[in-house]
Design a protein around this motif. Structure first.
Motif, PDB file in Angstrom:
ATOM      1  N   PHE B  73       0.906  -1.245  -0.024  1.00 19.79           N
ATOM      2  CA  PHE B  73      -0.089   0.188  -0.054  1.00 19.79           C
ATOM      3  C   PHE B  73       0.646   1.162  -0.116  1.00 19.79           C
ATOM      4  N   HIS B  74       0.481   2.415  -0.606  1.00 18.00           N
ATOM      5  CA  HIS B  74       1.056   3.647  -0.582  1.00 18.00           C
ATOM      6  C   HIS B  74       0.485   4.847   0.089  1.00 18.00           C
ATOM      7  N   THR B  75       1.153   5.284   1.142  1.00 15.18           N
ATOM      8  CA  THR B  75       0.359   6.416   2.021  1.00 15.18           C
ATOM      9  C   THR B  75       1.570   7.699   1.646  1.00 15.18           C
ATOM     10  N   HIS B  76       0.900   8.661   1.157  1.00 17.22           N
ATOM     11  CA  HIS B  76       1.531   9.957   1.057  1.00 17.22           C
ATOM     12  C   HIS B  76       0.685  11.074   1.864  1.00 17.22           C
ATOM     13  N   ILE B  77       1.792  11.506   2.859  1.00 15.89           N
ATOM     14  CA  ILE B  77       1.110  12.526   3.621  1.00 15.89           C
ATOM     15  C   ILE B  77       1.625  14.092   3.066  1.00 15.89           C
ATOM     16  N   TYR B 158      -3.333   8.569  -7.577  1.00  9.97           N
ATOM     17  CA  TYR B 158      -3.795   8.464  -6.006  1.00  9.97           C
ATOM     18  C   TYR B 158      -5.261   8.292  -6.153  1.00  9.97           C
ATOM     19  N   PRO B 159      -5.921   7.160  -6.055  1.00 10.83           N
ATOM     20  CA  PRO B 159      -7.343   6.946  -6.425  1.00 10.83           C
ATOM     21  C   PRO B 159      -7.909   7.269  -4.924  1.00 10.83           C
ATOM     22  N   GLN B 160      -7.295   7.380  -3.963  1.00 12.88           N
ATOM     23  CA  GLN B 160      -7.776   8.014  -2.682  1.00 12.88           C
ATOM     24  C   GLN B 160      -7.236   9.151  -2.221  1.00 12.88           C
ATOM     25  N   PHE B 175     -10.467   6.722   9.188  1.00 16.90           N
ATOM     26  CA  PHE B 175     -10.459   5.252   9.515  1.00 16.90           C
ATOM     27  C   PHE B 175     -11.788   4.710   8.957  1.00 16.90           C
ATOM     28  N   GLN B 176     -12.751   5.206   9.127  1.00 18.58           N
ATOM     29  CA  GLN B 176     -14.149   4.691   8.609  1.00 18.58           C
ATOM     30  C   GLN B 176     -14.216   4.690   7.063  1.00 18.58           C
ATOM     31  N   THR B 177     -13.276   5.693   6.223  1.00 20.12           N
ATOM     32  CA  THR B 177     -13.652   5.871   5.159  1.00 20.12           C
ATOM     33  C   THR B 177     -12.559   5.132   4.083  1.00 20.12           C
ATOM     34  N   ALA B 178     -11.691   5.378   4.490  1.00 20.11           N
ATOM     35  CA  ALA B 178     -10.117   4.896   3.620  1.00 20.11           C
ATOM     36  C   ALA B 178     -10.363   3.187   3.318  1.00 20.11           C
ATOM     37  N   GLN B 179     -10.083   2.933   2.058  1.00 21.94           N
ATOM     38  CA  GLN B 179      -9.930   1.450   1.840  1.00 21.94           C
ATOM     39  C   GLN B 179      -8.416   1.016   1.834  1.00 21.94           C
ATOM     40  N   ALA B 180      -8.239  -0.373   2.098  1.00 19.69           N
ATOM     41  CA  ALA B 180      -6.645  -0.850   2.126  1.00 19.69           C
ATOM     42  C   ALA B 180      -6.417  -1.133   0.664  1.00 19.69           C
ATOM     43  N   HIS B 181      -4.861  -1.071   0.525  1.00 20.86           N
ATOM     44  CA  HIS B 181      -4.338  -1.489  -0.659  1.00 20.86           C
ATOM     45  C   HIS B 181      -4.658  -0.518  -1.652  1.00 20.86           C
ATOM     46  N   LEU B 182      -5.064   0.811  -1.493  1.00 22.69           N
ATOM     47  CA  LEU B 182      -5.064   1.650  -2.634  1.00 22.69           C
ATOM     48  C   LEU B 182      -4.128   2.842  -2.270  1.00 22.69           C
ATOM     49  N   PRO B 183      -3.424   3.267  -3.219  1.00 23.89           N
ATOM     50  CA  PRO B 183      -2.386   4.427  -3.047  1.00 23.89           C
ATOM     51  C   PRO B 183      -3.313   5.596  -2.703  1.00 23.89           C
ATOM     52  N   THR B 184      -2.772   6.257  -1.619  1.00 26.65           N
ATOM     53  CA  THR B 184      -3.685   7.259  -0.677  1.00 26.65           C
ATOM     54  C   THR B 184      -2.830   8.617  -0.378  1.00 26.65           C
ATOM     55  N   CYS B 185      -3.738   9.639  -0.703  1.00 28.90           N
ATOM     56  CA  CYS B 185      -2.731  10.972  -0.293  1.00 28.90           C
ATOM     57  C   CYS B 185      -3.645  11.636   0.601  1.00 28.90           C
ATOM     58  N   ILE B 186      -3.179  12.024   1.720  1.00 33.34           N
ATOM     59  CA  ILE B 186      -3.771  12.740   2.983  1.00 33.34           C
ATOM     60  C   ILE B 186      -3.204  14.256   3.278  1.00 33.34           C
ATOM     61  N   LEU B 187      -3.932  15.150   2.937  1.00 37.12           N
ATOM     62  CA  LEU B 187      -3.632  16.545   3.266  1.00 37.12           C
ATOM     63  C   LEU B 187      -3.669  16.795   4.732  1.00 37.12           C
ATOM     64  N   ILE B 188      -3.094  17.431   5.453  1.00 42.36           N
ATOM     65  CA  ILE B 188      -2.776  18.073   6.796  1.00 42.36           C
ATOM     66  C   ILE B 188      -2.759  19.229   7.093  1.00 42.36           C
ATOM     67  N   VAL B 199      -9.999  24.444   0.769  1.00 42.12           N
ATOM     68  CA  VAL B 199     -11.038  23.219   1.091  1.00 42.12           C
ATOM     69  C   VAL B 199     -11.942  22.996  -0.437  1.00 42.12           C
ATOM     70  N   GLU B 200     -12.271  24.087  -0.801  1.00 38.66           N
ATOM     71  CA  GLU B 200     -13.141  24.040  -1.996  1.00 38.66           C
ATOM     72  C   GLU B 200     -12.325  23.496  -3.319  1.00 38.66           C
ATOM     73  N   LYS B 201     -10.940  23.909  -3.375  1.00 44.22           N
ATOM     74  CA  LYS B 201     -10.140  23.574  -4.459  1.00 44.22           C
ATOM     75  C   LYS B 201      -9.849  22.023  -4.375  1.00 44.22           C
ATOM     76  N   ALA B 202      -9.628  21.575  -3.113  1.00 41.75           N
ATOM     77  CA  ALA B 202      -9.240  20.345  -2.928  1.00 41.75           C
ATOM     78  C   ALA B 202     -10.594  19.316  -3.169  1.00 41.75           C
ATOM     79  N   GLN B 203     -11.603  19.872  -2.907  1.00 38.76           N
ATOM     80  CA  GLN B 203     -12.727  19.094  -2.931  1.00 38.76           C
ATOM     81  C   GLN B 203     -12.906  18.804  -4.486  1.00 38.76           C
ATOM     82  N   GLN B 204     -12.781  19.847  -5.326  1.00 40.65           N
ATOM     83  CA  GLN B 204     -12.910  19.850  -6.723  1.00 40.65           C
ATOM     84  C   GLN B 204     -11.874  19.038  -7.308  1.00 40.65           C
ATOM     85  N   LYS B 205     -10.776  18.743  -6.861  1.00 39.92           N
ATOM     86  CA  LYS B 205      -9.846  17.906  -7.297  1.00 39.92           C
ATOM     87  C   LYS B 205     -10.047  16.320  -6.822  1.00 39.92           C
TER      88      LYS B 205
END
Lengths: 236, 236
Positions: B73-77, B158-160, B175-188, B199-205
């Protein structure tokens, strides 16, 4: 919202503790009549106003006192103090932010530090509680021997006991094993790990060996991951 | 096992990098013929011996080169740098220990720091990789603007996509939303949070708003909790 700390809070007028007085009056330049919020770390949120703004005689008037319950699940992390005290301070700060109910410091065979300043640890905890807007300060137990620590636990107060220890007989993780909503104590070993004798004693006491995932973690990181894991488990 | 770092490793003899030479020869007093392990942070573990133990001309002979795959799995923070650089260094150290694949530093509207020393960040990452016996160094991207960062992401790589942001329309957690084994990027976000525009720009993306639990976390703690959460999700 800014949250301040005062050990004992009652409805009505009372002196303001020296440190918070400095923070309110000198740093934030608050004055008589200004509103502010306090917690006593025992579940209370006080709505107050400054009634006397001289630094040495600072007083507050508590107008309203809300009571907030402690979260329904109870996590107790017992950790072998690291050599580097900053790593323990950081561990305390992060556990308080994420959510923990008790923290114990346990002196194991391979613990490289026997003394540390509980006052500094308590300050870190208070500051993290304020910063994360929590109204409960975790119980902080001063360093004690491994054997002594084990005597403080019973199946009644902690139905779930885990020791973070990985060997060939132990393929499960805390996340897979722990159940939600049960008071849980998790033992985290020192950099040199628990001795075999300690692991045996813990197992006799009912502790179950668990891993914390695939990675080899430093002591303080293991503590944080255990704390986060217990939070996740409540959401499972 | 002690693990050393050398940027490029090949089978056969080669010079040993200056810093690791100091560590091996001066601190650990290793000598010609002593065995040691290296990683290049690109999935390789090299079994080597010291073939020349003079500090300025230190050389190693690599006998065997194992290849280890990157976790599936691939996590990008992607995180807004904190004002206090130590908090970012600590964040990097902990993410590498726990497991992360890419780290980006994103300059948002309310980010209080625009410059920081990527060399120090890289050193922290290398040291945490060695300490936790990992063979992959995360990709470390230097600070860039929020808008620019968004252009680097596609649904293909990044499908997630998640943005840690809590408001009334958003009751779910990572924790409730993310699925396993999918490349995931999380913005903090930064201490002052994302702006509504961001937030709007990110949602559009395609970013989905998620919480990280009930607690109000500092930026660096949010980063660590997100990283730990993604590890847990693989075990779900």
């Amino acid at each position: 919202m800014l949250l301040f700390y005062q050990k004992d809070i009652v409805i009505g007028e009372q002196p303001l503790g020296e440190e918070e007085a400095k923070h309110c009056l000198r740093v934030l330049r608050m004055q008589k009549g200004d509103k502010l919020y306090f917690t006593d770390g025992k579940g209370h949120l006080a709505h107050a106003v400054i009634s006397e703004d001289t630094l040495k005689k600072a007083r507050i008037q508590v107008i309203q006192l809300e009571t907030h319950p402690n979260p329904s699940f109870h996590t107790h992390i017992a950790i072998a103090p690291t050599k580097n005290i900053e790593r323990m301070e950081w561990f305390v700060e992060k556990c308080v932010e994420i959510g923990v109910h008790s923290l114990s410091f346990v002196l194991t065979k391979y613990t490289e530090r026997s003394y540390f300043n509980m006052e500094r640890i308590e300050k870190k905890a208070v500051s993290a509680m304020k910063q994360s807007l929590k109204y409960w300060l975790p119980t902080l137990n001063a360093p004690q021997s491994f054997d002594n620590f084990l005597t403080t636990l019973t199946p009644q107060n902690y139905p779930q006991l885990f020791i973070a220890y990985v060997d060939k007989t132990n393929p499960t993780t805390l996340f897979q094993t722990a159940q939600a909503h049960l008071p849980t104590c998790i033992l985290i070993g020192p950099e040199g790990d628990f001795s075999l004798d300690e692991v045996e004693k813990a197992q006799q006491k009912g502790f179950i060996k668990v891993g914390l995932g695939e990675s080899r973690l430093r002591t303080e990181t293991a503590g944080i991951v255990a704390c986060t894991t217990m939070q996740m488990i409540q959401e499972k």
